[in-house]
Design an enzyme around this catalytic site. Structure first.
Site, PDB file in Angstrom:
ATOM      1  N   HIS A 117      33.486  26.335 111.450  1.00  0.00           N
ATOM      2  CA  HIS A 117      32.108  25.946 111.144  1.00  0.00           C
ATOM      3  C   HIS A 117      31.179  26.932 111.854  1.00  0.00           C
ATOM      4  O   HIS A 117      31.075  26.920 113.081  1.00  0.00           O
ATOM      5  CB  HIS A 117      31.844  24.507 111.619  1.00  0.00           C
ATOM      6  CG  HIS A 117      30.583  23.910 111.064  1.00  0.00           C
ATOM      7  ND1 HIS A 117      30.490  22.582 110.689  1.00  0.00           N
ATOM      8  CD2 HIS A 117      29.365  24.458 110.837  1.00  0.00           C
ATOM      9  CE1 HIS A 117      29.256  22.351 110.236  1.00  0.00           C
ATOM     10  NE2 HIS A 117      28.551  23.478 110.338  1.00  0.00           N
ATOM     11  N   LEU A 118      30.548  27.785 111.083  1.00  0.00           N
ATOM     12  CA  LEU A 118      29.781  28.873 111.696  1.00  0.00           C
ATOM     13  C   LEU A 118      28.582  28.333 112.467  1.00  0.00           C
ATOM     14  O   LEU A 118      28.034  27.277 112.140  1.00  0.00           O
ATOM     15  CB  LEU A 118      29.371  29.899 110.648  1.00  0.00           C
ATOM     16  CG  LEU A 118      28.443  29.508 109.502  1.00  0.00           C
ATOM     17  CD1 LEU A 118      26.992  29.683 109.878  1.00  0.00           C
ATOM     18  CD2 LEU A 118      28.765  30.363 108.286  1.00  0.00           C
ATOM     19  N   HIS A 119      28.201  29.036 113.499  1.00  0.00           N
ATOM     20  CA  HIS A 119      27.107  28.591 114.361  1.00  0.00           C
ATOM     21  C   HIS A 119      26.535  29.760 115.153  1.00  0.00           C
ATOM     22  O   HIS A 119      27.242  30.702 115.474  1.00  0.00           O
ATOM     23  CB  HIS A 119      27.599  27.504 115.330  1.00  0.00           C
ATOM     24  CG  HIS A 119      28.812  27.899 116.122  1.00  0.00           C
ATOM     25  ND1 HIS A 119      30.089  27.846 115.599  1.00  0.00           N
ATOM     26  CD2 HIS A 119      28.944  28.376 117.379  1.00  0.00           C
ATOM     27  CE1 HIS A 119      30.945  28.263 116.507  1.00  0.00           C
ATOM     28  NE2 HIS A 119      30.283  28.602 117.603  1.00  0.00           N
ATOM     29  N   TRP A 120      25.264  29.662 115.442  1.00  0.00           N
ATOM     30  CA  TRP A 120      24.576  30.649 116.269  1.00  0.00           C
ATOM     31  C   TRP A 120      24.462  30.130 117.688  1.00  0.00           C
ATOM     32  O   TRP A 120      24.277  28.933 117.897  1.00  0.00           O
ATOM     33  CB  TRP A 120      23.162  30.903 115.744  1.00  0.00           C
ATOM     34  CG  TRP A 120      23.105  31.637 114.447  1.00  0.00           C
ATOM     35  CD1 TRP A 120      23.183  31.080 113.198  1.00  0.00           C
ATOM     36  CD2 TRP A 120      22.948  33.038 114.259  1.00  0.00           C
ATOM     37  NE1 TRP A 120      23.084  32.072 112.249  1.00  0.00           N
ATOM     38  CE2 TRP A 120      22.937  33.273 112.873  1.00  0.00           C
ATOM     39  CE3 TRP A 120      22.815  34.116 115.140  1.00  0.00           C
ATOM     40  CZ2 TRP A 120      22.789  34.544 112.333  1.00  0.00           C
ATOM     41  CZ3 TRP A 120      22.667  35.389 114.605  1.00  0.00           C
ATOM     42  CH2 TRP A 120      22.661  35.588 113.213  1.00  0.00           C
TER      43      TRP A 120
END
Ligand SMILES: [Zn+2]
Length: 174
Positions: A117-120
């Site tokens: 789950h992509l995240h910054w």
């Protein structure tokens, strides 16, 4: 290479991993604080990192569960970027750091702790912050510390958004 000293990271490494995705938490109001979720928009959410590298370390993720930046439709991507920009503004306004790291790790070999789950990451920085963090008691102190940070930052993300606009307008006048 600079390495931040964050002993509570050991707790993360040692903790059993749950099956649930940490970025796919419930979005009803009562569920936000326990999950350290500061704000939810149409397509994105912002939360405190439970295992931070610095006080006020935020994570910004799309609501869509995906590992691919290119999977996001334009409107979801724009909402995510808008929330990222907002998160930087909040950190600068509320915590007054001397600098901010903004970054994203895609894939385990790029350093991502959560790969599906992509995240910054938004990490406020202060000169000397690699050195001053206390070693003793850090693991035990952190949960309370996190809730204090949460309560301090939450108003900036909770609707209405007047708090942020007001302060950021004010800071531009100085
Ligand atoms: Zn997810």
């Amino acid at each position: 290479m600079e390495v931040l000293w964050a002993p509570w990271r050991m707790q993360y490494i040692a903790a059993p991993k749950s099956d649930g995705c940490i970025f796919c938490t419930p979005t009803d109001t009562a569920a936000l604080r326990p999950a350290l979720v500061l704000g939810v928009t149409a397509h994105a959410r912002v939360m405190l990192n439970k295992y931070p590298y610095a006080n006020g370390h935020l994570l910004i993720a799309p609501r869509r569960h995906t590992a691919q930046l290119t999977d996001l439709p334009e409107d979801e991507f724009c909402d995510l970027m808008s929330l990222l920009r907002r998160a930087v503004a909040v950190v600068e306004t509320a915590l007054r750091p001397q600098g901010v790291n903004v970054g994203m790790n895609l894939g385990a070999c790029a350093g991502a702790g959560v790969t599906d789950h992509l995240h910054w990451h938004v990490v406020p920085r202060w000169v000397g912050d690699t050195n001053f963090m206390p070693v003793v008691g850090a693991v035990r102190v952190m949960p309370q510390h996190l809730l204090e940070s949460y309560d301090r930052l939450r108003p900036y993300f909770a609707p209405p958004a007047a708090a942020l606009e007001g302060e950021s307008h004010h800071s531009h006048q100085r």
